[in-house]
Design an enzyme around this catalytic site. Structure first.
Site, PDB file in Angstrom:
ATOM      1  CE1 TYR A  94      -3.326  -2.678   0.058  1.00  0.00           C
ATOM      2  CE2 TYR A  94      -3.899  -2.081   2.301  1.00  0.00           C
ATOM      3  CZ  TYR A  94      -4.122  -2.839   1.180  1.00  0.00           C
ATOM      4  OH  TYR A  94      -5.148  -3.757   1.176  1.00  0.00           O
ATOM      5  CG  LEU A 127     -23.932  -0.766  -2.311  1.00  0.00           C
ATOM      6  CD1 LEU A 127     -23.719  -2.036  -1.498  1.00  0.00           C
ATOM      7  CD2 LEU A 127     -25.294  -0.801  -3.006  1.00  0.00           C
ATOM      8  N   PRO A 140     -16.880  -2.940   0.922  1.00  0.00           N
ATOM      9  CG  PRO A 140     -16.986  -2.178   3.128  1.00  0.00           C
ATOM     10  CD  PRO A 140     -16.011  -2.429   2.009  1.00  0.00           C
TER      11      PRO A 140
END
Length: 331
Positions: free
Chosen positions: A59, A220, A214
Protein backbone atom coordinates in the site's frame (compact mmCIF):
# COMPACT_ATOMS: atom_id res chain seq x y z
CA UNK A 1 -18.27 0.72 19.67
CA UNK A 2 -19.14 -2.95 20.06
CA UNK A 3 -16.68 -5.81 19.73
CA UNK A 4 -16.85 -9.40 18.55
CA UNK A 5 -14.61 -12.44 18.44
CA UNK A 6 -12.47 -12.77 15.35
CA UNK A 7 -13.89 -16.02 14.01
CA UNK A 8 -12.96 -18.96 16.24
CA UNK A 9 -10.08 -17.06 17.91
CA UNK A 10 -10.12 -15.50 21.35
CA UNK A 11 -9.22 -12.05 20.02
CA UNK A 12 -11.92 -9.38 20.00
CA UNK A 13 -12.15 -6.69 17.34
CA UNK A 14 -14.41 -3.73 16.70
CA UNK A 15 -17.39 -4.40 14.45
CA UNK A 16 -15.82 -2.32 11.70
CA UNK A 17 -12.21 -2.63 10.56
CA UNK A 18 -10.36 0.40 9.19
CA UNK A 19 -8.64 -0.09 5.84
CA UNK A 20 -5.60 1.93 4.82
CA UNK A 21 -5.18 1.09 1.12
CA UNK A 22 -5.41 4.78 0.16
CA UNK A 23 -2.58 5.80 2.49
CA UNK A 24 0.19 7.20 0.32
CA UNK A 25 -1.52 6.02 -2.86
CA UNK A 26 -0.88 8.22 -5.90
CA UNK A 27 -3.54 8.81 -8.55
CA UNK A 28 -2.48 10.97 -11.48
CA UNK A 29 0.51 12.04 -9.41
CA UNK A 30 -1.61 13.19 -6.45
CA UNK A 31 -1.48 11.44 -3.07
CA UNK A 32 -5.04 10.35 -2.18
CA UNK A 33 -4.40 10.30 1.59
CA UNK A 34 -1.24 11.95 2.87
CA UNK A 35 0.42 11.36 6.24
CA UNK A 36 -1.50 14.08 8.09
CA UNK A 37 -4.85 13.00 6.67
CA UNK A 38 -4.05 9.37 7.47
CA UNK A 39 -3.31 10.23 11.09
CA UNK A 40 -6.53 12.27 11.38
CA UNK A 41 -8.52 9.28 10.13
CA UNK A 42 -6.78 6.90 12.51
CA UNK A 43 -7.38 9.32 15.38
CA UNK A 44 -11.09 9.46 14.58
CA UNK A 45 -11.32 5.68 14.31
CA UNK A 46 -9.48 5.06 17.58
CA UNK A 47 -11.43 7.78 19.40
CA UNK A 48 -14.64 5.99 18.39
CA UNK A 49 -13.34 2.77 19.94
CA UNK A 50 -12.04 1.13 16.76
CA UNK A 51 -9.15 -1.27 17.31
CA UNK A 52 -8.79 -3.30 14.06
CA UNK A 53 -6.48 -1.76 11.42
CA UNK A 54 -5.82 -3.34 8.03
CA UNK A 55 -2.84 -2.55 5.81
CA UNK A 56 -0.45 -4.28 3.37
CA UNK A 57 3.20 -4.15 2.41
CA UNK A 58 2.34 -2.81 -1.06
CA UNK A 59 0.00 0.00 0.00
CA UNK A 60 1.26 3.44 -0.95
CA UNK A 61 3.79 4.79 -3.41
CA UNK A 62 6.47 3.67 -2.98
CA UNK A 63 5.57 0.27 -1.52
CA UNK A 64 5.46 0.30 2.25
CA UNK A 65 4.31 3.91 2.59
CA UNK A 66 0.94 2.85 4.04
CA UNK A 67 2.60 0.73 6.72
CA UNK A 68 4.96 3.60 7.54
CA UNK A 69 2.03 5.99 8.07
CA UNK A 70 0.40 3.48 10.44
CA UNK A 71 3.68 2.85 12.25
CA UNK A 72 4.32 6.55 12.78
CA UNK A 73 0.84 6.93 14.24
CA UNK A 74 1.21 3.87 16.48
CA UNK A 75 4.45 5.22 17.92
CA UNK A 76 2.39 7.60 20.07
CA UNK A 77 -0.06 4.94 21.29
CA UNK A 78 -0.19 1.64 23.15
CA UNK A 79 0.45 -0.96 20.45
CA UNK A 80 -1.30 -3.72 22.42
CA UNK A 81 -4.62 -1.87 22.26
CA UNK A 82 -4.83 -2.49 18.51
CA UNK A 83 -5.27 -5.51 16.27
CA UNK A 84 -2.97 -5.05 13.27
CA UNK A 85 -3.29 -6.91 9.98
CA UNK A 86 -0.97 -6.81 6.99
CA UNK A 87 -0.42 -8.90 3.86
CA UNK A 88 2.15 -10.59 1.65
CA UNK A 89 2.20 -11.77 -1.98
CA UNK A 90 2.46 -8.96 -4.50
CA UNK A 91 5.75 -7.78 -5.94
CA UNK A 92 7.65 -5.54 -3.56
CA UNK A 93 11.00 -5.46 -5.36
CA UNK A 94 10.30 -5.22 -9.12
CA UNK A 95 13.86 -6.15 -10.13
CA UNK A 96 14.12 -9.14 -7.79
CA UNK A 97 13.00 -12.51 -9.25
CA UNK A 98 12.17 -13.59 -5.68
CA UNK A 99 10.43 -10.32 -4.86
CA UNK A 100 6.85 -11.61 -5.00
CA UNK A 101 4.70 -14.64 -4.23
CA UNK A 102 4.45 -16.89 -1.19
CA UNK A 103 7.83 -18.60 -1.17
CA UNK A 104 9.74 -19.00 2.07
CA UNK A 105 12.28 -16.49 0.78
CA UNK A 106 9.72 -13.77 0.02
CA UNK A 107 7.59 -14.26 3.14
CA UNK A 108 10.57 -14.12 5.51
CA UNK A 109 11.94 -11.01 3.85
CA UNK A 110 8.58 -9.23 3.82
CA UNK A 111 7.58 -9.93 7.41
CA UNK A 112 10.78 -8.25 8.59
CA UNK A 113 10.11 -5.17 6.48
CA UNK A 114 6.47 -4.99 7.54
CA UNK A 115 7.29 -5.21 11.25
CA UNK A 116 10.00 -2.58 10.88
CA UNK A 117 7.73 -0.13 9.07
CA UNK A 118 4.93 -0.65 11.59
CA UNK A 119 7.34 -0.28 14.50
CA UNK A 120 6.17 -3.46 16.19
CA UNK A 121 7.54 -6.93 16.88
CA UNK A 122 4.35 -8.81 15.99
CA UNK A 123 1.30 -8.79 13.73
CA UNK A 124 -2.10 -9.91 14.93
CA UNK A 125 -3.14 -11.12 11.47
CA UNK A 126 -0.92 -11.90 8.47
CA UNK A 127 -2.86 -12.43 5.24
CA UNK A 128 -1.72 -14.10 2.05
CA UNK A 129 -2.87 -11.43 -0.40
CA UNK A 130 -3.49 -13.94 -3.20
CA UNK A 131 -3.01 -17.65 -3.93
CA UNK A 132 0.42 -18.54 -5.33
CA UNK A 133 0.18 -21.19 -8.03
CA UNK A 134 3.98 -21.45 -8.34
CA UNK A 135 4.85 -22.23 -4.72
CA UNK A 136 3.92 -25.52 -3.00
CA UNK A 137 1.17 -24.93 -0.47
CA UNK A 138 3.16 -26.85 2.15
CA UNK A 139 6.10 -24.46 1.78
CA UNK A 140 3.86 -21.43 2.27
CA UNK A 141 1.97 -22.86 5.25
CA UNK A 142 5.06 -24.21 7.00
CA UNK A 143 6.76 -20.81 6.67
CA UNK A 144 3.71 -18.98 7.98
CA UNK A 145 3.37 -21.48 10.83
CA UNK A 146 6.96 -20.71 11.79
CA UNK A 147 6.04 -17.04 12.11
CA UNK A 148 3.26 -17.97 14.53
CA UNK A 149 5.55 -20.27 16.50
CA UNK A 150 8.22 -17.60 16.97
CA UNK A 151 5.68 -14.96 18.02
CA UNK A 152 5.92 -12.63 15.06
CA UNK A 153 2.34 -13.41 13.95
CA UNK A 154 -0.71 -14.36 16.02
CA UNK A 155 -3.15 -15.54 13.33
CA UNK A 156 -3.12 -16.28 9.62
CA UNK A 157 -5.57 -14.96 7.05
CA UNK A 158 -6.47 -15.48 3.39
CA UNK A 159 -7.47 -12.62 1.12
CA UNK A 160 -8.89 -13.03 -2.39
CA UNK A 161 -8.76 -16.53 -3.85
CA UNK A 162 -11.15 -19.13 -5.22
CA UNK A 163 -13.18 -21.26 -2.83
CA UNK A 164 -11.30 -24.41 -3.91
CA UNK A 165 -7.96 -22.72 -3.22
CA UNK A 166 -9.08 -21.71 0.27
CA UNK A 167 -10.36 -25.24 0.88
CA UNK A 168 -7.11 -26.77 -0.35
CA UNK A 169 -5.00 -24.63 1.98
CA UNK A 170 -7.25 -25.38 4.97
CA UNK A 171 -7.05 -29.12 4.19
CA UNK A 172 -3.26 -28.99 3.87
CA UNK A 173 -3.07 -27.24 7.24
CA UNK A 174 -5.07 -30.00 8.88
CA UNK A 175 -3.27 -32.89 7.20
CA UNK A 176 0.20 -31.54 7.99
CA UNK A 177 -0.69 -30.18 11.45
CA UNK A 178 0.14 -26.60 10.46
CA UNK A 179 -1.42 -23.29 11.46
CA UNK A 180 -4.63 -22.65 9.54
CA UNK A 181 -6.33 -19.50 8.33
CA UNK A 182 -8.67 -17.92 10.88
CA UNK A 183 -9.66 -14.85 8.87
CA UNK A 184 -10.67 -14.27 5.25
CA UNK A 185 -10.85 -11.06 3.21
CA UNK A 186 -12.97 -11.39 0.05
CA UNK A 187 -14.65 -8.78 -2.09
CA UNK A 188 -18.21 -8.76 -0.74
CA UNK A 189 -21.06 -6.28 -0.46
CA UNK A 190 -24.85 -6.36 -0.40
CA UNK A 191 -25.15 -6.44 -4.20
CA UNK A 192 -22.35 -8.96 -4.88
CA UNK A 193 -22.98 -12.68 -5.36
CA UNK A 194 -19.81 -14.15 -6.81
CA UNK A 195 -18.31 -15.18 -3.45
CA UNK A 196 -21.08 -17.54 -2.28
CA UNK A 197 -18.97 -20.72 -2.37
CA UNK A 198 -16.11 -18.91 -0.64
CA UNK A 199 -18.45 -17.67 2.09
CA UNK A 200 -19.87 -21.18 2.52
CA UNK A 201 -16.35 -22.40 3.27
CA UNK A 202 -15.88 -19.59 5.78
CA UNK A 203 -19.13 -20.43 7.54
CA UNK A 204 -18.36 -24.17 7.64
CA UNK A 205 -14.86 -23.60 9.04
CA UNK A 206 -15.85 -20.81 11.47
CA UNK A 207 -13.60 -18.26 9.76
CA UNK A 208 -14.07 -14.53 10.24
CA UNK A 209 -15.00 -12.67 7.05
CA UNK A 210 -13.58 -9.15 6.61
CA UNK A 211 -15.01 -7.91 3.29
CA UNK A 212 -13.18 -5.28 1.33
CA UNK A 213 -15.14 -2.78 -0.80
CA UNK A 214 -18.22 -3.29 1.42
CA UNK A 215 -19.89 -0.24 -0.17
CA UNK A 216 -19.25 -1.37 -3.76
CA UNK A 217 -16.63 1.24 -4.43
CA UNK A 218 -18.98 3.94 -3.14
CA UNK A 219 -21.99 2.89 -5.21
CA UNK A 220 -23.98 1.81 -2.13
CA UNK A 221 -23.42 5.16 -0.40
CA UNK A 222 -26.37 6.48 -2.39
CA UNK A 223 -24.47 9.35 -3.97
CA UNK A 224 -25.10 8.01 -7.49
CA UNK A 225 -28.24 8.51 -9.55
CA UNK A 226 -29.42 6.33 -12.38
CA UNK A 227 -29.11 7.57 -15.97
CA UNK A 228 -31.57 6.54 -18.67
CA UNK A 229 -29.17 3.86 -19.92
CA UNK A 230 -28.84 2.36 -16.43
CA UNK A 231 -25.37 3.74 -15.74
CA UNK A 232 -24.46 5.59 -12.56
CA UNK A 233 -24.06 9.35 -12.54
CA UNK A 234 -22.13 10.71 -9.58
CA UNK A 235 -20.57 13.95 -8.41
CA UNK A 236 -17.46 15.28 -10.08
CA UNK A 237 -14.39 13.53 -8.77
CA UNK A 238 -16.30 10.38 -7.74
CA UNK A 239 -15.02 6.97 -8.75
CA UNK A 240 -17.59 6.69 -11.55
CA UNK A 241 -16.19 9.95 -12.89
CA UNK A 242 -12.55 8.86 -12.66
CA UNK A 243 -12.40 5.07 -13.09
CA UNK A 244 -13.41 3.64 -16.47
CA UNK A 245 -14.13 0.16 -15.08
CA UNK A 246 -16.45 1.38 -12.32
CA UNK A 247 -19.68 0.94 -14.30
CA UNK A 248 -18.80 -2.57 -15.45
CA UNK A 249 -17.55 -3.66 -12.04
CA UNK A 250 -20.23 -2.29 -9.72
CA UNK A 251 -23.30 -1.20 -11.68
CA UNK A 252 -26.06 -3.48 -12.99
CA UNK A 253 -29.77 -4.09 -12.45
CA UNK A 254 -29.17 -6.07 -9.26
CA UNK A 255 -27.08 -3.23 -7.83
CA UNK A 256 -29.84 -0.70 -8.46
CA UNK A 257 -32.46 -2.98 -6.84
CA UNK A 258 -30.29 -3.42 -3.78
CA UNK A 259 -29.53 0.30 -3.56
CA UNK A 260 -33.26 1.11 -3.77
CA UNK A 261 -33.96 -1.15 -0.78
CA UNK A 262 -31.00 0.20 1.16
CA UNK A 263 -32.26 3.75 0.61
CA UNK A 264 -35.75 2.71 1.71
CA UNK A 265 -34.47 1.09 4.90
CA UNK A 266 -32.23 4.09 5.60
CA UNK A 267 -35.28 6.37 5.45
CA UNK A 268 -37.16 4.11 7.86
CA UNK A 269 -34.30 4.13 10.37
CA UNK A 270 -33.33 7.78 9.97
CA UNK A 271 -29.92 6.43 8.97
CA UNK A 272 -27.74 6.80 5.88
CA UNK A 273 -27.34 4.27 3.03
CA UNK A 274 -23.71 3.50 3.96
CA UNK A 275 -24.77 2.70 7.52
CA UNK A 276 -27.48 0.33 6.32
CA UNK A 277 -25.23 -1.37 3.75
CA UNK A 278 -22.53 -1.93 6.38
CA UNK A 279 -25.05 -3.10 8.99
CA UNK A 280 -26.42 -5.70 6.57
CA UNK A 281 -22.91 -7.16 6.47
CA UNK A 282 -22.31 -6.93 10.23
CA UNK A 283 -25.51 -8.88 10.83
CA UNK A 284 -24.64 -11.81 8.53
CA UNK A 285 -25.95 -14.84 10.46
CA UNK A 286 -23.52 -17.62 9.50
CA UNK A 287 -20.12 -16.13 10.32
CA UNK A 288 -18.49 -13.18 12.05
CA UNK A 289 -18.49 -10.44 9.41
CA UNK A 290 -16.28 -7.40 10.04
CA UNK A 291 -16.41 -5.01 7.04
CA UNK A 292 -13.32 -2.99 6.15
CA UNK A 293 -14.19 0.68 5.71
CA UNK A 294 -11.83 2.95 3.78
CA UNK A 295 -13.21 6.46 4.07
CA UNK A 296 -11.37 9.39 2.51
CA UNK A 297 -12.44 11.99 5.07
CA UNK A 298 -13.16 12.04 8.79
CA UNK A 299 -16.79 12.98 8.04
CA UNK A 300 -17.18 9.93 5.81
CA UNK A 301 -15.56 7.71 8.42
CA UNK A 302 -17.79 8.99 11.21
CA UNK A 303 -20.82 8.36 9.01
CA UNK A 304 -19.63 4.78 8.36
CA UNK A 305 -19.05 4.21 12.07
CA UNK A 306 -22.71 5.04 12.65
CA UNK A 307 -23.44 1.52 11.38
CA UNK A 308 -22.62 0.18 14.84
CA UNK A 309 -25.48 2.20 16.38
CA UNK A 310 -28.35 0.85 14.26
CA UNK A 311 -30.04 -2.52 13.90
CA UNK A 312 -32.04 -3.97 11.02
CA UNK A 313 -35.31 -5.78 11.56
CA UNK A 314 -35.77 -9.22 10.02
CA UNK A 315 -38.03 -7.63 7.41
CA UNK A 316 -35.54 -4.91 6.51
CA UNK A 317 -32.63 -7.33 6.29
CA UNK A 318 -34.75 -9.72 4.25
CA UNK A 319 -35.80 -7.07 1.74
CA UNK A 320 -32.18 -6.22 0.97
CA UNK A 321 -31.32 -9.91 0.69
CA UNK A 322 -34.30 -10.58 -1.58
CA UNK A 323 -33.26 -7.72 -3.87
CA UNK A 324 -29.77 -9.18 -4.00
CA UNK A 325 -30.91 -12.72 -4.76
CA UNK A 326 -33.69 -11.94 -7.24
CA UNK A 327 -33.02 -13.13 -10.77
CA UNK A 328 -32.67 -10.42 -13.45
CA UNK A 329 -35.82 -9.54 -15.36
CA UNK A 330 -36.10 -11.40 -18.65
CA UNK A 331 -37.82 -9.59 -21.47
Amino acid sequence: MQYRRLGSTGTKVSQLCFGTWRFGKRSDGVVETDRGEAHDLLDAYANAGGNFIDTANVYGDPNGTGEEYVGDWLAGRDRDEFVLASKVYFGFDPENPNGSGLSRTHIRRQIEGTLDRLGTDYLDVYYVHRFDEETPVEETLSTLSGLVEDGRVNYLGASSMAAWQLTKMLWKSEVHDLERFEVTQPLFHAAYRDTEEYLDVAADQDLAVCPYSPLAGGFLTGKYERAEDGSAVGPEGSRADLVDSFQEYYVDERSWRVLDEIRSVADELDATPPQVALRWLVERPDYACIPIVGARTVDQLEDNLGAVTISLSDDQRGRITDAREAEPDVE
